[in-house]
Design a protein around this motif. Structure first.
Motif, PDB file in Angstrom:
ATOM      1  N   ASP A   1      -1.476   6.248  -0.021  1.00 18.39           N
ATOM      2  CA  ASP A   1      -1.470   7.330   0.925  1.00 18.39           C
ATOM      3  C   ASP A   1      -2.948   6.855   1.675  1.00 18.39           C
ATOM      4  O   ASP A   1      -3.198   6.854   2.682  1.00 18.39           O
ATOM      5  CB  ASP A   1      -1.942   8.243   0.853  1.00 18.39           C
ATOM      6  N   LEU A   2      -4.080   6.332   0.618  1.00 18.52           N
ATOM      7  CA  LEU A   2      -5.820   6.580   1.261  1.00 18.52           C
ATOM      8  C   LEU A   2      -5.629   5.017   2.110  1.00 18.52           C
ATOM      9  O   LEU A   2      -6.492   4.689   2.864  1.00 18.52           O
ATOM     10  CB  LEU A   2      -6.295   6.605  -0.184  1.00 18.52           C
ATOM     11  N   TYR A   3      -4.920   4.056   1.518  1.00 18.32           N
ATOM     12  CA  TYR A   3      -4.376   2.406   1.614  1.00 18.32           C
ATOM     13  C   TYR A   3      -4.249   2.951   2.955  1.00 18.32           C
ATOM     14  O   TYR A   3      -4.581   1.752   3.666  1.00 18.32           O
ATOM     15  CB  TYR A   3      -3.897   1.577   0.525  1.00 18.32           C
ATOM     16  N   ALA A   4      -2.676   3.405   3.245  1.00 23.13           N
ATOM     17  CA  ALA A   4      -1.760   3.074   4.562  1.00 23.13           C
ATOM     18  C   ALA A   4      -2.325   4.370   5.397  1.00 23.13           C
ATOM     19  O   ALA A   4      -2.995   3.605   7.085  1.00 23.13           O
ATOM     20  CB  ALA A   4      -0.665   4.347   4.279  1.00 23.13           C
ATOM     21  N   GLY A   5      -2.918   5.218   4.986  1.00 16.93           N
ATOM     22  CA  GLY A   5      -4.754   5.794   6.601  1.00 16.93           C
ATOM     23  C   GLY A   5      -5.531   4.806   6.747  1.00 16.93           C
ATOM     24  O   GLY A   5      -5.952   5.306   8.028  1.00 16.93           O
ATOM     25  N   GLU A   6      -6.109   4.329   5.836  1.00 19.72           N
ATOM     26  CA  GLU A   6      -7.780   3.230   6.102  1.00 19.72           C
ATOM     27  C   GLU A   6      -6.787   1.607   6.807  1.00 19.72           C
ATOM     28  O   GLU A   6      -6.991   1.671   8.028  1.00 19.72           O
ATOM     29  CB  GLU A   6      -8.221   2.213   5.330  1.00 19.72           C
ATOM     30  N   HIS A   7      -5.303   1.376   6.556  1.00 21.47           N
ATOM     31  CA  HIS A   7      -5.403   0.340   7.454  1.00 21.47           C
ATOM     32  C   HIS A   7      -4.565  -0.300   8.805  1.00 21.47           C
ATOM     33  O   HIS A   7      -4.705  -0.924   9.492  1.00 21.47           O
ATOM     34  CB  HIS A   7      -4.442  -0.557   6.600  1.00 21.47           C
ATOM     35  N   GLY A   8      -3.999   1.032   8.350  1.00 24.14           N
ATOM     36  CA  GLY A   8      -2.728   1.911  10.292  1.00 24.14           C
ATOM     37  C   GLY A   8      -4.103   1.877  11.213  1.00 24.14           C
ATOM     38  O   GLY A   8      -3.746   0.819  11.768  1.00 24.14           O
ATOM     39  N   PRO A   9      -4.568   2.547  10.964  1.00 26.15           N
ATOM     40  CA  PRO A   9      -5.619   2.676  12.211  1.00 26.15           C
ATOM     41  C   PRO A   9      -6.424   1.267  12.883  1.00 26.15           C
ATOM     42  O   PRO A   9      -6.357   1.632  14.089  1.00 26.15           O
ATOM     43  CB  PRO A   9      -6.315   3.630  11.995  1.00 26.15           C
ATOM     44  N   VAL A  10      -6.439   0.292  12.072  1.00 25.19           N
ATOM     45  CA  VAL A  10      -7.140  -0.956  12.645  1.00 25.19           C
ATOM     46  C   VAL A  10      -6.316  -1.968  12.985  1.00 25.19           C
ATOM     47  O   VAL A  10      -6.877  -1.593  14.075  1.00 25.19           O
ATOM     48  CB  VAL A  10      -7.665  -1.914  10.783  1.00 25.19           C
TER      49      VAL A  10
END
Length: 194
Positions: A60-69
């Motif tokens: 979830d942390l990974y997805a939360g950081e890469h999605g917005p970029v």
């Protein structure tokens, strides 16, 4: 009186993500996490739950950081096709060289390792892919509306093709030492947008 945490849970979660990303789920034992995070086993369980729950939080942390970029890249005003090309080329560049080549994409790695037999993981992977597909689809719709993409092109099908390509770039990049392999594949796919 309740004891205060003697560690930063956010930093510990990031460290867990890094270890899982480098080794994978199965190759990371709870003892590895205890050692890598520098946290006692009881504190680790009390804060994050078991290894599977910690893995899901890391995903979830990974997805939360890469999605917005990617959202920021593909949602900028102006021409949309250059942004789509830039995202695909970035994936190819990361897949073809350096440390990111060997790590791959955490979502892709997770899909390959756990997706077929772990429903909670599969749901998260699907959500991540749906988000990427939606972002690409929206950008390609905008490109078609702005005259950058031919009117007979199917933005949804192109978005799906690019999603599959980008995931494949990460898989091939991990095992191939030839950056031209992923770069050439990306350029051939992008030629379909002309």
């Amino acid at each position: 009186m309740a004891r205060t945490k003697e560690f930063d849970p956010d930093a510990a979660l990031r460290a867990a993500l890094e270890l899982f990303w480098r080794r994978g789920y199965e190759a990371t034992a709870m003892s590895d996490l205890v050692e890598h995070l520098g946290i006692g086993r009881a504190s680790l369980y009390a804060t994050f739950g078991n290894k599977h729950q910690l893995y899901l939080k890391a995903l979830d942390l990974y997805a939360g950081e890469h999605g917005p970029v990617m959202m920021e890249e593909l949602s900028r005003p102006g021409p949309a096709l250059p942004a789509v090309r830039s995202v695909v080329r970035r994936f190819a560049a990361e897949a073809g060289s350096g440390d990111s080549r060997l790590l791959g994409c955490f979502v892709t790695n997770t899909a390959a390792e756990l997706g077929p037999h772990d429903a909670a993981v599969a749901r998260r992977v699907q959500l991540s892919w749906e988000q990427v597909e939606t972002l690409l689809h929206s950008a390609l719709l905008r490109a078609r509306a702005q005259g950058e993409l031919a009117g007979d092109r199917d933005p949804r099908a192109l978005a799906r093709m690019l999603l599959v390509l980008m995931q494949g770039l990460r898989v091939v990049g991990k095992a191939s030492e030839d950056p031209a392999r992923v770069r050439d594949a990306a350029e051939q796919a992008l030629a379909l947008l002309d």
